[in-house]
Scaffold this motif. Sequence first.
Motif, mmCIF file in Angstrom:
data_model
loop_
_atom_site.group_PDB
_atom_site.id
_atom_site.type_symbol
_atom_site.label_atom_id
_atom_site.label_comp_id
_atom_site.label_asym_id
_atom_site.label_seq_id
_atom_site.Cartn_x
_atom_site.Cartn_y
_atom_site.Cartn_z
ATOM 1 N N VAL A 8 0.792 -1.259 0.061
ATOM 2 C CA VAL A 8 -0.082 0.006 -0.042
ATOM 3 C C VAL A 8 0.868 1.167 -0.063
ATOM 4 O O VAL A 8 2.191 1.076 0.434
ATOM 5 N N LYS A 9 0.290 2.379 -0.192
ATOM 6 C CA LYS A 9 0.972 3.808 -0.134
ATOM 7 C C LYS A 9 1.438 4.035 1.152
ATOM 8 O O LYS A 9 0.675 3.456 1.997
ATOM 9 N N ALA A 10 2.615 4.727 1.305
ATOM 10 C CA ALA A 10 3.261 4.905 2.624
ATOM 11 C C ALA A 10 2.400 5.750 3.657
ATOM 12 O O ALA A 10 2.072 5.438 4.619
ATOM 13 N N GLN A 11 1.467 6.604 2.967
ATOM 14 C CA GLN A 11 0.448 7.235 3.939
ATOM 15 C C GLN A 11 -0.575 6.258 4.481
ATOM 16 O O GLN A 11 -1.095 6.670 5.800
ATOM 17 N N LEU A 12 -1.182 5.487 3.757
ATOM 18 C CA LEU A 12 -2.016 4.321 4.214
ATOM 19 C C LEU A 12 -1.361 3.727 5.232
ATOM 20 O O LEU A 12 -2.106 3.179 6.264
ATOM 21 N N ALA A 13 -0.188 3.122 5.076
ATOM 22 C CA ALA A 13 0.592 2.399 5.951
ATOM 23 C C ALA A 13 0.644 3.200 7.263
ATOM 24 O O ALA A 13 0.473 2.594 8.494
ATOM 25 N N LYS A 14 0.985 4.266 7.251
ATOM 26 C CA LYS A 14 1.132 5.144 8.517
ATOM 27 C C LYS A 14 -0.330 5.528 9.079
ATOM 28 O O LYS A 14 -0.249 5.343 10.407
ATOM 29 N N ALA A 15 -1.535 5.710 8.302
ATOM 30 C CA ALA A 15 -2.573 5.734 9.065
ATOM 31 C C ALA A 15 -2.885 4.347 9.615
ATOM 32 O O ALA A 15 -3.777 4.281 10.879
ATOM 33 N N TRP A 16 -2.647 3.489 8.952
ATOM 34 C CA TRP A 16 -3.121 1.949 9.596
ATOM 35 C C TRP A 16 -2.316 1.861 10.883
ATOM 36 O O TRP A 16 -2.781 1.272 11.817
ATOM 37 N N GLN A 17 -0.983 2.220 10.944
ATOM 38 C CA GLN A 17 -0.249 1.924 12.111
ATOM 39 C C GLN A 17 -0.635 2.992 13.350
ATOM 40 O O GLN A 17 -0.689 2.546 14.560
ATOM 41 N N ASN A 18 -1.226 3.971 13.207
ATOM 42 C CA ASN A 18 -2.011 4.794 14.173
ATOM 43 C C ASN A 18 -3.510 4.733 14.412
ATOM 44 O O ASN A 18 -4.027 5.068 15.434
ATOM 45 N N ALA A 19 -3.961 3.737 13.883
ATOM 46 C CA ALA A 19 -5.384 3.214 13.978
ATOM 47 C C ALA A 19 -5.564 2.466 15.415
ATOM 48 O O ALA A 19 -4.451 2.000 15.562
ATOM 49 N N SER A 20 -6.695 2.707 15.840
ATOM 50 C CA SER A 20 -6.868 1.925 17.033
ATOM 51 C C SER A 20 -6.959 0.548 16.787
ATOM 52 O O SER A 20 -7.287 0.166 15.569
ATOM 53 N N GLU A 21 -6.809 -0.388 17.730
ATOM 54 C CA GLU A 21 -6.988 -1.897 17.500
ATOM 55 C C GLU A 21 -8.536 -2.228 17.000
ATOM 56 O O GLU A 21 -8.867 -2.997 16.264
ATOM 57 N N GLU A 22 -9.258 -1.509 17.624
ATOM 58 C CA GLU A 22 -10.882 -1.650 17.211
ATOM 59 C C GLU A 22 -11.049 -1.354 15.728
ATOM 60 O O GLU A 22 -11.650 -2.107 15.150
ATOM 61 N N LEU A 23 -10.477 -0.326 15.309
ATOM 62 C CA LEU A 23 -10.705 -0.001 13.927
ATOM 63 C C LEU A 23 -10.122 -0.837 13.127
ATOM 64 O O LEU A 23 -10.526 -1.446 12.043
ATOM 65 N N LYS A 24 -8.781 -1.392 13.408
ATOM 66 C CA LYS A 24 -8.103 -2.199 12.614
ATOM 67 C C LYS A 24 -8.907 -3.784 12.452
ATOM 68 O O LYS A 24 -9.045 -4.061 11.337
ATOM 69 N N ILE A 25 -9.188 -4.371 13.737
ATOM 70 C CA ILE A 25 -10.175 -5.286 13.321
ATOM 71 C C ILE A 25 -11.423 -5.145 12.579
ATOM 72 O O ILE A 25 -11.728 -5.992 11.916
ATOM 73 N N GLU A 26 -12.292 -3.785 12.854
ATOM 74 C CA GLU A 26 -13.320 -3.833 11.947
ATOM 75 C C GLU A 26 -12.813 -3.826 10.384
ATOM 76 O O GLU A 26 -13.482 -4.372 9.556
ATOM 77 N N ILE A 27 -11.699 -2.978 10.084
ATOM 78 C CA ILE A 27 -11.239 -2.811 8.740
ATOM 79 C C ILE A 27 -10.955 -4.424 8.126
ATOM 80 O O ILE A 27 -11.050 -4.769 7.122
ATOM 81 N N SER A 28 -10.111 -5.156 9.064
ATOM 82 C CA SER A 28 -9.811 -6.414 8.634
ATOM 83 C C SER A 28 -11.061 -7.393 8.288
ATOM 84 O O SER A 28 -10.999 -8.128 7.384
ATOM 85 N N GLN A 29 -12.022 -7.387 8.883
ATOM 86 C CA GLN A 29 -13.214 -8.120 8.920
ATOM 87 C C GLN A 29 -13.812 -7.543 7.415
ATOM 88 O O GLN A 29 -14.104 -8.440 6.487
ATOM 89 N N VAL A 30 -13.892 -6.443 7.140
ATOM 90 C CA VAL A 30 -14.436 -5.824 5.977
ATOM 91 C C VAL A 30 -13.552 -6.373 4.776
ATOM 92 O O VAL A 30 -14.029 -6.818 3.874
ATOM 93 N N LEU A 31 -12.274 -6.165 5.116
ATOM 94 C CA LEU A 31 -11.350 -6.552 3.774
ATOM 95 C C LEU A 31 -11.354 -8.148 3.521
ATOM 96 O O LEU A 31 -11.242 -8.556 2.308
ATOM 97 N N GLU A 32 -11.369 -8.790 4.594
ATOM 98 C CA GLU A 32 -11.325 -10.263 4.508
ATOM 99 C C GLU A 32 -12.556 -10.517 3.693
ATOM 100 O O GLU A 32 -12.556 -11.531 2.857
ATOM 101 N N THR A 33 -13.733 -10.173 3.970
ATOM 102 C CA THR A 33 -15.106 -10.355 3.321
ATOM 103 C C THR A 33 -14.973 -9.958 1.786
ATOM 104 O O THR A 33 -15.216 -10.925 0.729
#
Length: 74
Positions: A8-33
């Motif tokens: 992914v682009k560097a900006q997206l990677a940085k935003a991911w690193q700064n995201a909360s664990e709850e948000l990461k889990i939610e995004i992961s579930q959407v992406l998995e689907t």
Amino acid sequence: MEKISIPVKAQLAKAWQNASEELKIEISQVLETQIEQLLSGGEEKKQVLTYLQSLQEEMKNKGLTQDILDDILH
């Protein structure tokens, strides 16, 4: 559960690193689907995606960017 890596682009990677664990889990579930649907969608879906990507590239080359489309829709 296993992990996969997607470039992914560097900006997206940085935003991911700064995201909360709850948000990461939610995004992961959407992406998995979405990934699962894309991979099991068959040849017809792949053809549609390929067409949409080529259409997006053609519009971009003609100067019709996503920002311009968003402005038009709003």
